[in-house]
Every structure is written in structure tokens, then in C-alpha cells.
Design a protein around this motif. Structure first.
Motif, short mmCIF file in Angstrom:
data_model
loop_
_atom_site.label_atom_id
_atom_site.label_comp_id
_atom_site.label_asym_id
_atom_site.label_seq_id
_atom_site.Cartn_x
_atom_site.Cartn_y
_atom_site.Cartn_z
N GLN A 306 3.86 11.91 63.35
CA GLN A 306 5.07 12.71 63.52
C GLN A 306 5.06 13.92 62.59
OE1 GLN A 306 8.52 10.25 63.27
NE2 GLN A 306 9.90 11.89 63.94
N ASP A 309 2.64 16.35 64.06
CA ASP A 309 3.16 17.00 65.28
C ASP A 309 4.32 17.94 64.96
OD1 ASP A 309 1.29 15.54 66.57
OD2 ASP A 309 2.66 14.12 67.51
N ASP A 310 5.24 17.46 64.13
CA ASP A 310 6.40 18.30 63.79
C ASP A 310 5.96 19.59 63.08
OD1 ASP A 310 7.98 16.37 64.85
OD2 ASP A 310 8.81 15.65 62.94
N TRP A 313 4.17 23.70 64.95
CA TRP A 313 4.69 25.06 65.15
C TRP A 313 4.65 25.87 63.85
CZ3 TRP A 313 8.97 26.97 62.58
CH2 TRP A 313 9.79 26.03 61.95
N ARG B 115 5.92 14.25 54.61
CA ARG B 115 6.36 14.65 55.94
C ARG B 115 6.18 16.14 56.22
NH1 ARG B 115 10.28 10.90 54.25
NH2 ARG B 115 10.71 9.21 55.70
N PRO B 117 4.69 20.02 56.99
CA PRO B 117 3.86 20.51 58.10
C PRO B 117 2.37 20.49 57.81
CG PRO B 117 5.66 22.03 57.65
CD PRO B 117 5.67 21.02 56.55
N ASP B 175 14.79 21.09 60.42
CA ASP B 175 13.35 21.30 60.56
C ASP B 175 12.87 22.16 59.38
OD1 ASP B 175 14.14 23.88 61.11
OD2 ASP B 175 13.55 23.84 63.23
N ARG B 240 13.44 29.52 65.57
CA ARG B 240 13.87 28.43 64.68
C ARG B 240 14.42 28.99 63.36
NH1 ARG B 240 11.77 22.93 65.36
NH2 ARG B 240 10.47 22.77 67.23
#
Lengths: 333, 332, 132
Positions: A306, A309-310, A313, B115, B117, B175, B240
Motif C-alpha cells: 500500500q 502503491d500510494d 503518483w 508508509r 512514498p 495524502d 492533489r
């Protein structure tokens, strides 16, 4: 040396073109092994040596990255701000260790993207101990003291691994790990000297992490087919059982300082063999967890997948921006 | 260019080693191609140019580690214990505000570790979280001295209305774009704040600010770099980022509201409204480079400084405090 | 893997050491072309050199991935100087590094061997003479 690599390569072909060249490469490699010297990335090396290293270093890197999760689980609930800072720094260090190791593996020609792809696809292994859950704060202590302790036992000899980049990465990792183990020990010490509930929490954690941490050294020597070759290649310096025994000895001494006990009545020092012995381990469970049936296997992989994938972008955006800026600079030049 | 000033010099012209005169304006000083980089960039430093042998101190020199020296929360706790640092209740209340902001943000940022990117960003966000947590600990330690409380008593045993954080800090991570926008606003605000507080008439506040301002300067740079990349990267990243800006810009106003406390404190503190112009100017420079207009959104009523919080704080505290409250009085 | 990635998906064989793509630590021969050695979104590789204190050389510390030089510097700061390891950092695209050929180690580095007259220890007759 203004030539680029391709040019250099064409002057002196570095790709063995014939059996003769391969023999020369092998001879040189054997010489390096015999001298206990180091192999560097562009040296000739046997296919199997390269494959073994890629597998071992990438598994090691994956373990650092997946290993962040069980501890990150307690960052938000750390019971004091000092402990929160320490834990955050530790988990962050693990990301760093993973990065050092991926870099080392990349020198063997496998990209990080590819290794990461194998990990999130569930095709790569990592240390199976991270598939156990961290259910109490004391687990932060047990992981630091026992899991990192076992890792250090494993890793210190790896600083002398025959593959240069691996050894250098391990030097850096080991320097940083020593704080990890001490902070874990201190967490347990604090709990053991705390109220009865805290002490019980500490003992429970030691009980739960004891066997998995012993199994971190891998299967017993007579059931570890790859060990011999790794030792011949000077990647591995001690056998699984040798390291495990050494580790048990350290635990047995240190647990007394904690005022806690190891959940293994058979731990003893054998005066005849001068080694530490321990009770039987449940290797069946080890295999089950390794095969993906641990309590947290699916969760750990999903979390990594996750995050990856997150972040897609974001990585794309940074790449696109870099390309735009490069084009802009070129146009301006 | 980004007006942060903290930018590592992008190695203009110079010899491989002379690497970038730090005054980007004079790249032509390019020290003649010595590989060893003998010419220091400012010239003010007599070239220590120990002969090459010294440089070979060994491969370990790239991994040498030291604790460094800087003001730590433990130092402040020691001063408090010795009675050398004791804030007035007003200063305590003020430190509580800044400390709560930093604490809640650290709690939020800590969630990104494992977590992010990309792995490099796990480390980067972790560093920022650690900086903020460090500031929080120093500020709460000092604040606590006004009431005989420790940093942990303040962090773990106050109830929601007793917290003084502004709403912006409490906003969810969202995000990566939302997190970057929040960090962008926060670090430009905190930079103006700590920069001024280095001149606070309260010596401890000034000392904490002196350490914090350098770290926050880097946070500005980090967030500005990402604002540019997200804004000018892809269509998705841009949309975003714009969504993040619209989502969070309403909480900017609260950061710059004066009240009775800041008025009473005078030169011990900073009047929040006095920082707004610099904040607007500097954030606007980045947004302009990112080809973005400042969002035209109404300012939200705050209230954090009076203990009136967003819906989010309760959950943050429930999670943060659960273990400590399960064992009140325990030592960890 | 995007098609733009020149790298075979299996582990490269030992018979082609110098082709190792995407390699780090400067030891590895890069492909020609752009610095992008990863996939469409994979960030290129940078080698990091850290000066541990003023007066010392930059020393290779490791490598990392970053989309561009600005981010590479920042990532290097976070990754390689978390414990005061440095006062200055260089980052270099991994594929901008030219390296000597490992297989020519015999000839490439042969010349200095045996020229001990380049070393002070060669001159024994002056031993004992002060300040020489």
C-alpha cells in the motif's frame, strides 16, 4: 582517466569471451577467497556467488524494511516522550539500514525497483520474526534486546563478508544497531523494576520473543544446505548453530541483570564443549511462518504494498519535475 | 529559486572539490581544478589544507558518528530542577501553545514512518518528526516548570480542553500532498516565529528558539521542494496539491491571531499578527514559482489556544495517552 | 518493469560483471544515456560523498535514489548524516562516474610496482642525517 567505462571496456574486454577467460576469472576469484580479500562489484565472480549475495542482501534489506512495521506500531502510543523519540529514531534508522543494503545489492546488478517488486509480490523472503505481532509496549524492549541482539550477532561477522559493498554496509549498520539493542534492554530494565504489572509485561514479552529470536539464526547446521557454500565464499563466517549458541550465552547472562528469566529450562553452559546449549525449538512453526502462515504475514506485505502503491503518483511527479527542469536548463544553455 | 536560504549550494562551476562557492553569485572563483578542494568557499577560512595524508584518515571517516552538542530537553529539565529556569505562568502558557503545536504535529508525522512514498522520504519525514518532538519536549519541559509538572505529565495527563494546539497541527495527514501543504504552512510560520523568539527576553525561550529555528529552516526547504515538485510534476500531483491547499489554508488565520496573553507577554513572546506579512511574502514566493495562487478561501474560526479544538484532537490524544494512562505514576 | 529499463529481469549472470546496470557504489559500469536507471517512476541512483570535518576529503559514504540533484542532496543529508557524520556532502549521478577496469588490474597498476626509488625509504645512505 577521461574515458568512459564503455571505452575502457573495449580496450580490455572485461567480459570473459571464452572458457579461458572464465577460467582466469575463477582463478582470480579463488585467489581472492584464499587470501581472505574482498571482491568488488566489477570483479569477475561465479554466477552462484552473485545469486547468493543478491538473495541474501536483498532479504536482509527487506527484513529491515518490513521490520519497521512491528515497531512503528508503537510510535504513536509510546508511554513517554523520550521513549517516543528513541523509538522514532530507531524505526527511521531501519529505513536507513534497508537503504544501505539495497544499495549494496544494487552493485550486483539488480535494481531496487526490482527487489521491491519481488517483495510486494510476495516472492521475496524476509526475516520471519517480523510476522509476529507487537502486542504490548514491552515488545519494544524485547525486540531491541533480543531481536536486534540476535541480528547483531549475525551481522558483526558480516562486516568481514568477502563482498566489499556488503561488508561496508554492515559496518554502518552495526554502528547504528548498538544503540538499538541498548535502548531495548533499558526498556525492559525499566519495566522489570517497575510495578508488578509492568514486570509481568516484560516477562511475557521475553517469553514470546525468545524462541523466534533464536530461530533468526536459521535452521540447525545439519539442515542448512546453503551454509557450507556461504562459508567457503567467506560470506558467512560462523555456522548458524555457533552463532545461536553464542547468542544464548549472552542472553542467559544479561537476563539476570534484568531480573527476568528465559522461558527455557534447558539453557546451560556445556563445560565439555565450552558452548551454550538450549532446549528444542519448534522448527515446524518456523517453516509455517516462513511459508506465509504467521500471524502477520499478509498484513505486513499489504502495508508495504500500500505504501508503495500510494506513493506512485508522488514518485512520478518528482520524476516528471526533474525531467521538466532538465529540459528547461538545456534550453537555457 | 526558493527563498529559503538554507539551500545547499548547487555546486556551480567550481572544481570537483572546490564545490560551489556558497555565494552563488560568484561561481567564477572556481578554484583551479584541484581535486582536493583546498580552496574553501568563503575565503574567510584559512585553508587548513593539511597535506593529503591527513585526508586519508581512513574509510571510517565517512561513518564517524558523534552526539554533537546542542540544547537538549534534558538540559532544560536539569535547569528546571536546579531552579535556574522558572517561567512565569504567562510564559508557561505561551510555551504550552508552541509545545503542543509541535507535539501534535510530531504525532501526526510519526505515522508516515514506514508508509512514505519512497524509503528516502520515510527517513526525511522521520527527521522532521523528530525535530518537532524535540522542540515539543523542550517547550513542554519548560512550560511544566510553571506548575511543577514534567513534560510527560503535560503530554499524557492533560485532557483535551487543556491542550493549546492550533487546529492546523491537528489536521489529518491525508495524502502526501496534504501532509506537504501542512508542513509548508507550519514551517514557514514556525520559522518566522522562532527567528523572532531568539530575541525573546526570556532566556530559555530564546535558547529553545535558537536551536529550533535552524531545524525549521530545513523543514521550510524540504516542504518548498515538494510543493514545487507536486505543483509542476504531473496533472495528478498538481490537482492533489491544489486540493490540499484549499483544504488547509483556512487554518492559516488562527496562527496569526493576537490575544490577551501575547499582548501581556510583550517582548518575551512575538505578536502573532506581526509575522503575517513575512509569512505571506515568503510562502507566496514559493507558490508563485509553483504557478499557484494563494487559495481564496475563508479563514476558519480557530480556538485551539483557548482549548477549543478540531474533532481530530480527541482521537490523537486517545491513542497517544492510552498506555501512559493505563499505568498512572509508572516509570518507563 | 517498463520497457525502457535496459535491465534483464533475472539476476545478471556472473559472466558479465562489467555490465551490471543500475549499479551503485561507483564500482559498477553504467549504461550509456540518461541517469534514469530505474523504471518509469524509479528514481536514478546517486553516489554520496561526505566530508566528515573541515580539512578532510570527501569520502564515499554510499548511494541513494533521488529524482534530481536537489533532492539527492537532501536525501543524503537525512540518510548519511543523521549522527553528525558530515559537514559537507557531494552527490554524483552514479552513471557519471568513470572507473578503471577491474580486469586490467594487472597492467593498469603494474607500473608503480618496483619503482621503490619513488619512496623516501629507498635512500638508506642518508639515514641518520638530521632534518633530511
Amino acid at each position: 582517466m577521461a574515458q568512459n567505462l564503455q571505452a575502457v571496456g573495449s580496450v580490455t574486454p572485461s567480459q570473459p569471451q571464452s572458457q579461458l577467460d572464465a577460467d582466469a576469472g575463477q582463478a582470480y576469484f579463488d585467489h581472492v577467497m584464499a587470501e581472505d580479500s574482498r571482491i568488488e562489484p566489477r570483479d569477475w565472480m561465479p554466477d552462484a556467488y552473485r545469486r547468493t549475495l543478491v538473495r541474501q542482501i536483498s532479504q536482509h534489506a527487506h527484513s529491515e524494511i518490513i521490520g519497521m512495521q512491528p515497531e512503528a506500531n508503537w510510535i504513536s502510543r509510546a508511554p513517554s516522550l523520550k521513549r517516543k523519540a528513541i523509538l522514532m529514531a530507531k524505526v527511521q534508522d531501519e529505513a536507513g539500514h534497508g537503504l544501505y543494503l539495497y544499495s549494496a545489492a544494487e552493485t550486483l546488478g539488480t535494481s531496487r525497483d526490482e527487489m521491491m517488486g519481488q517483495l510486494v509480490a510476495g516472492k521475496a523472503r524476509y526475516s520471519s520474526i517480523f510476522n509476529y505481532p507487537t502486542v504490548t509496549w514491552a515488545d519494544m524492549g524485547a525486540i531491541g534486546w533480543m531481536v536486534d541482539g540476535a541480528a547483531i550477532c549475525n551481522q558483526v561477522p558480516l562486516c568481514r563478508a568477502s563482498y566489499g559493498p556488503y561488508g561496508r554496509a554492515m559496518v554502518r549498520v552495526c554502528k547504528e544497531e548498538s544503540f538499538h539493542q541498548r535502548q531495548g534492554f533499558e526498556i525492559l530494565l525499566e519495566l522489570a523494576n517497575g510495578n508488578p504489572a509492568q514486570k509481568q509485561m516484560a516477562q511475557d514479552a521475553v517469553n514470546r520473543w525468545y524462541a523466534p529470536s533464536l530461530m533468526m539464526f536459521g535452521p540447525p547446521d545439519d539442515d542448512s544446505p546453503n551454509s557450507k557454500q556461504s562459508m567457503a565464499w567467506n560470506i558467512k563466517r560462523f555456522s548458524n548453530d555457533e552463532l545461536r549458541s553464542r547468542f544464548v550465552g549472552m542472553m542467559a547472562e544479561q537476563v539476570r541483570v534484568l531480573g527476568l528469566s528465559l522461558p527455557d529450562p534447558e539453557v546451560r553452559f556445556n563445560e565439555d564443549t565450552k558452548t551454550w546449549e538450549h532446549g528444542p525449538l519448534d522448527w515446524e512453526e518456523f517453516k509455517q511462518v516462513l511459508a506465509g502462515r504467521g500471524p502477520c504475514n499478509a498484513q505486513r506485505l499489504e502495508r508495504r504494498r500500500q505504501a508503495h502503491d500510494d506513493g506512485g503518483w508522488v514518485r512520478e511527479a518528482a520524476t516528471a519535475y526533474a525531467a521538466k527542469m532538465a529540459a528547461k536548463n538545456e534550453a537555457a544553455a | 529559486m526558493i527563498p529559503t536560504g538554507s539551500q545547499p549550494s548547487q555546486a556551480q562551476a567550481g572544481s570537483l572539490a572546490g564545490v560551489g562557492p556558497s555565494t552563488g553569485s560568484q561561481p567564477s572563483q572556481a578554484q583551479a581544478g584541484s581535486l582536493a578542494g583546498v580552496g574553501p568557499s568563503t575565503g574567510s577560512q584559512p585553508s587548513q589544507a593539511q597535506a593529503g595524508s591527513l585526508a586519508g584518515v581512513g574509510p571510517a571517516s565517512a561513518t564517524r558518528i558523534t552526539p554533537g552538542n546542542a540544547l537538549r530537553p534534558e538540559d532544560i529539565a536539569l535547569e528546571v530542577q536546579r531552579g535556574e529556569a522558572k517561567p512565569s505562568e504567562d510564559v508557561g502558557e505561551y510555551a504550552l501553545r508552541l509545545g503542543d503545536d509541535a507535539l501534535i504535529l510530531a504525532q501526526r508525522l510519526g505515522h508516515w514512518i514506514s508508509r512514505a512514498p519512497e524509503l528516502e522520504e520515510d527517513v526525511a519525514l522521520g527527521n522532521i518528526a523528530l525535530d518537532q518532538l524535540g522542540h515539543a519536549r523542550s517547550l513542554l519541559t519548560y512550560a511544566g516548570a510553571a506548575w511543577g509538572k514534567t513534560e510527560d505529565e503535560l503530554a499524557y495527563f492533560r485532557r483535551e480542553p487543556e491542550f493549546r494546539s492550533a487546529h492546523l497541527f491537528e489536521q489529518p495527514n491525508g495524502d502526501f500532498a496534504v501532509t506537504i501543504v501542512r508542513q509548508f504552512i507550519v514551517s514557514y510560520y514556525q520559522y518566522e516565529l522562532y527567528r523572532r523568539l531568539t530575541a525573546s527576553t526570556d532566556a530559555t525561550v530564546a535558547a529553545i528558539a535558537a536551536k529550533a529555528v535552524k531545524e525549521v529552516d530545513y523543514h521550510r526547504d524540504h516542504s518548498a521542494q515538494w510543493v514545487l515538485r507536486l505543483a509542476l510534476g504531473t496533472d495528478e500531483s498538481r490537482s492533489r496539491l491544489l486540493a490540499g491547499l484549499r483544504l488547509l489554508w483556512p487554518y492559516v488565520g488562527e496562527l496569526f491571531e493576537d490575544d490577551a496573553l501575547t499582548a501581556r507577554l510583550g517582548d518575551a513572546a512575538v505578536a502573532p499578527s506581526s509575522m503575517r506579512a513575512d509569512f505571506d511574502r515568503l510562502t507566496n514566493e514559493v507558490l508563485t514559482e509553483a504557478e499557484i495562487d494563494v487559495p481564496d478561501v475563508p479563514s476558519a474560526l480557530g480556538g485551539g489556544r483557548r482549548g477549543q479544538h478540531s474533532e481530530h484532537l480527541g482521537y490523537i490524544l486517545a491513542e497517544m495517552q492510552v498506555l501512559a494512562r493505563e499505568y498512572p505514576g509508572a516509570s518507563w | 518493469m517498463s520497457p525502457s529499463n535496459p535491465q534483464p529481469s533475472q539476476v545478471p549472470t556472473g559472466s558479465q560483471p562489467s555490465q551490471a546496470q543500475a549499479g551503485s557504489l561507483a564500482g559498477v559500469g553504467p549504461q550509456t544515456g540518461s541517469t534514469t536507471s530505474g523504471t518509469a517512476t524509479g528514481w536514478p541512483l546517486w553516489e554520496v560523498f561526505v566530508r566528515s570535518s573541515r580539512g578532510l576529503s570527501h569520502v564515499h559514504a554510499g548511494s541513494l535514489h533521488a529524482p534530481d540533484a536537489a533532492m539527492a542532496l537532501r536525501n543524503a543529508r537525512d540518510l548519511y548524516t543523521r549522527r553528525n557524520e558530515g559537514v559537507s556532502i557531494w552527490v554524483v549521478p552514479a552513471d557519471a562516474i568513470a572507473a578503471s577496469d577491474p580486469d586490467s588490474k594487472g597492467s593498469f597498476f603494474e607500473s608503480p610496482q618496483g619503482k621503490d626509488y619513488r619512496h623516501a625509504t629507498y635512500y638508506v645512505k642518508s639515514e641518520g642525517v638530521k632534518h633530511l
